[in-house]
Design a protein around this motif. Structure first.
Motif, PDB file in Angstrom:
ATOM      1  N   UNK A  57       0.815  -1.216   0.000  1.00  0.00           N
ATOM      2  CA  UNK A  57       0.000   0.000   0.000  1.00  0.00           C
ATOM      3  C   UNK A  57       0.849   1.266   0.000  1.00  0.00           C
ATOM      4  N   UNK A  58       2.112   1.125   0.380  1.00  0.00           N
ATOM      5  CA  UNK A  58       2.964   2.296   0.568  1.00  0.00           C
ATOM      6  C   UNK A  58       3.853   2.523  -0.652  1.00  0.00           C
ATOM      7  N   UNK A  59       4.679   3.539  -0.550  1.00  0.00           N
ATOM      8  CA  UNK A  59       5.621   3.840  -1.626  1.00  0.00           C
ATOM      9  C   UNK A  59       5.220   5.080  -2.379  1.00  0.00           C
ATOM     10  N   UNK A  60       6.029   6.117  -2.253  1.00  0.00           N
ATOM     11  CA  UNK A  60       5.728   7.383  -2.921  1.00  0.00           C
ATOM     12  C   UNK A  60       6.689   7.690  -4.068  1.00  0.00           C
ATOM     13  N   UNK A  61       7.886   7.096  -4.024  1.00  0.00           N
ATOM     14  CA  UNK A  61       8.873   7.305  -5.082  1.00  0.00           C
ATOM     15  C   UNK A  61       9.350   5.939  -5.563  1.00  0.00           C
ATOM     16  N   UNK A  62       9.209   5.672  -6.844  1.00  0.00           N
ATOM     17  CA  UNK A  62       9.601   4.382  -7.403  1.00  0.00           C
ATOM     18  C   UNK A  62      11.119   4.208  -7.354  1.00  0.00           C
ATOM     19  N   UNK A  63      11.558   2.967  -7.182  1.00  0.00           N
ATOM     20  CA  UNK A  63      13.001   2.702  -7.145  1.00  0.00           C
ATOM     21  C   UNK A  63      13.651   2.982  -8.490  1.00  0.00           C
ATOM     22  N   UNK A  64      12.858   2.994  -9.582  1.00  0.00           N
ATOM     23  CA  UNK A  64      13.425   3.295 -10.891  1.00  0.00           C
ATOM     24  C   UNK A  64      13.047   4.693 -11.382  1.00  0.00           C
ATOM     25  N   UNK A  65      12.718   5.585 -10.452  1.00  0.00           N
ATOM     26  CA  UNK A  65      12.450   6.980 -10.801  1.00  0.00           C
ATOM     27  C   UNK A  65      13.673   7.568 -11.488  1.00  0.00           C
ATOM     28  N   UNK A 119      14.466   7.457  -0.773  1.00  0.00           N
ATOM     29  CA  UNK A 119      14.237   7.942  -2.145  1.00  0.00           C
ATOM     30  C   UNK A 119      13.582   9.323  -2.145  1.00  0.00           C
ATOM     31  N   UNK A 120      12.686   9.563  -1.204  1.00  0.00           N
ATOM     32  CA  UNK A 120      12.043  10.882  -1.116  1.00  0.00           C
ATOM     33  C   UNK A 120      13.089  11.968  -0.866  1.00  0.00           C
ATOM     34  N   UNK A 121      14.052  11.684  -0.007  1.00  0.00           N
ATOM     35  CA  UNK A 121      15.100  12.674   0.283  1.00  0.00           C
ATOM     36  C   UNK A 121      15.974  12.926  -0.940  1.00  0.00           C
ATOM     37  N   UNK A 122      16.293  11.867  -1.684  1.00  0.00           N
ATOM     38  CA  UNK A 122      17.092  12.044  -2.890  1.00  0.00           C
ATOM     39  C   UNK A 122      16.346  12.887  -3.917  1.00  0.00           C
ATOM     40  N   UNK A 123      15.036  12.729  -3.985  1.00  0.00           N
ATOM     41  CA  UNK A 123      14.229  13.563  -4.888  1.00  0.00           C
ATOM     42  C   UNK A 123      14.317  15.036  -4.504  1.00  0.00           C
ATOM     43  N   UNK A 124      14.616  15.296  -3.230  1.00  0.00           N
ATOM     44  CA  UNK A 124      14.742  16.675  -2.741  1.00  0.00           C
ATOM     45  C   UNK A 124      16.170  17.200  -2.865  1.00  0.00           C
ATOM     46  N   UNK A 125      17.061  16.407  -3.449  1.00  0.00           N
ATOM     47  CA  UNK A 125      18.421  16.874  -3.698  1.00  0.00           C
ATOM     48  C   UNK A 125      19.465  16.431  -2.694  1.00  0.00           C
ATOM     49  N   UNK A 126      19.089  15.561  -1.740  1.00  0.00           N
ATOM     50  CA  UNK A 126      20.042  15.073  -0.743  1.00  0.00           C
ATOM     51  C   UNK A 126      20.595  13.705  -1.153  1.00  0.00           C
ATOM     52  N   UNK A 127      21.799  13.412  -0.684  1.00  0.00           N
ATOM     53  CA  UNK A 127      22.300  12.048  -0.740  1.00  0.00           C
ATOM     54  C   UNK A 127      21.751  11.333   0.487  1.00  0.00           C
ATOM     55  N   UNK A 128      21.026  10.258   0.280  1.00  0.00           N
ATOM     56  CA  UNK A 128      20.392   9.557   1.398  1.00  0.00           C
ATOM     57  C   UNK A 128      20.982   8.162   1.526  1.00  0.00           C
TER      58      UNK A 128
END
Length: 296
Positions: A57-65, A119-128
């Motif tokens: 049910x979860x997951x907001x950013x795909x691993x292959x984004x 992955x959400x943090x990486x989408x925001x420009x951070x190395x996570x």
């Protein structure tokens, strides 16, 4: 995403799940107690399923984004289990260097929800980087019950040392600016507090979600700015806050603390009925802005 509305589940059920999730009662006792409740037309199975994570049910950013690149990386942990491994996610368009954030899972290993947070943090420009405390035992086993039992069987001090080593690895990463934040949930909230106290030279900002403070006199070593996120209906964790706040004030720590009304422990985890979308979104937006303020 379909969950039973939290309003339909008695508070006692949430409290007992928290006891179960933290090892205070076993599964049989948890289910027996649930069976004693009046569940307002809901079946015992439906409530049990609603309280326990369903990662489909979860997951907001795909691993292959296309905006991120995710790999697994190992690191040395001399004082811990010798070696550790974690899930490293970097922005795909990274030209130079970026600030980094360590992401710390709950008391059951590196599950899909925590990988998604990275992955959400990486989408925001951070190395996570999200380490798996269970790596020395083969890694997260694919379900939370087994993961919880595995983590409980391990040496807690060595686990702490693994996360200190992970923080050191990430701070020195070739793509990192050297500015390091940490965010964690439940056990990971404790680790966030512990790192800020045990390794103040590594941590530039910390955001513990419903986590207990570092033990004993360690709290007097906290220096980094802190943003502490709490659920209103979380007696176990919230009981530790007043003394912790005294210590932070005595240390002159730059901190803020938020209590989210009508929320349960784990309200940010979008795989169970404890999830509160509005509170989770607000807490997360505050977290990202906090890291941008202190790390960028």
């Amino acid at each position: 995403m379909s969950h039973i509305s939290p309003e339909k589940i008695p508070q006692q059920a949430f409290d007992w799940y928290d006891d179960y999730a933290h090892g205070d009662i076993d599964r049989r006792t948890f289910l027996s107690r649930l069976g004693s409740l009046s569940l307002a037309g809901l079946t015992l199975g439906a409530v049990t399923s609603a309280l326990t994570p369903n990662y489909a049910l979860a997951g907001q950013v795909s691993f292959n984004d296309k905006d991120i690149t995710a790999t697994y990386q190992e690191f040395e942990s001399t004082n811990g289990h010798g070696k550790g491994r974690g899930y490293l996610v970097v922005p795909s368009n990274l030209d130079d260097k970026a600030p980094a954030v360590l992401v710390v899972h709950e008391n059951r290993g590196l599950n899909p929800y925590v990988r998604d947070v990275a992955r959400r943090l990486a989408k925001q420009g951070f190395i996570a980087f999200a380490p798996d405390a269970l790596f020395s035992m083969g890694g997260y086993p694919g379900n939370d019950d087994d993961g919880r039992a595995m983590q409980r069987s391990m040496d807690r001090e060595k686990i702490d040392q693994d996360f200190i080593a992970a923080a050191s690895y990430l701070k020195r990463h070739t793509s990192s600016t050297g500015k390091l934040g940490v965010v964690g949930f439940c056990f990971g909230g404790y680790v966030s507090n512990m790192l800020a106290a045990s390794a103040p030279e590594l941590i530039n900002a910390a955001v513990p979600f419903y986590g207990t403070p570092a033990k004993g006199d360690l709290v007097t070593h906290v220096r980094a700015p802190m943003m502490l996120q709490f659920a209103e209906n979380d007696k176990r964790v919230n009981a530790t806050w007043s003394d912790y706040e005294v210590a932070l004030k005595a240390n002159n720590v730059d901190y803020s603390a938020y209590f989210y009304p009508n929320t349960q422990h784990g309200f940010h985890n979008d795989s169970t009925s404890r999830y509160d979308p509005k509170a989770a979104e607000l807490a997360w937006s505050r977290t990202v802005e906090f890291f941008k303020q202190y790390l960028v």
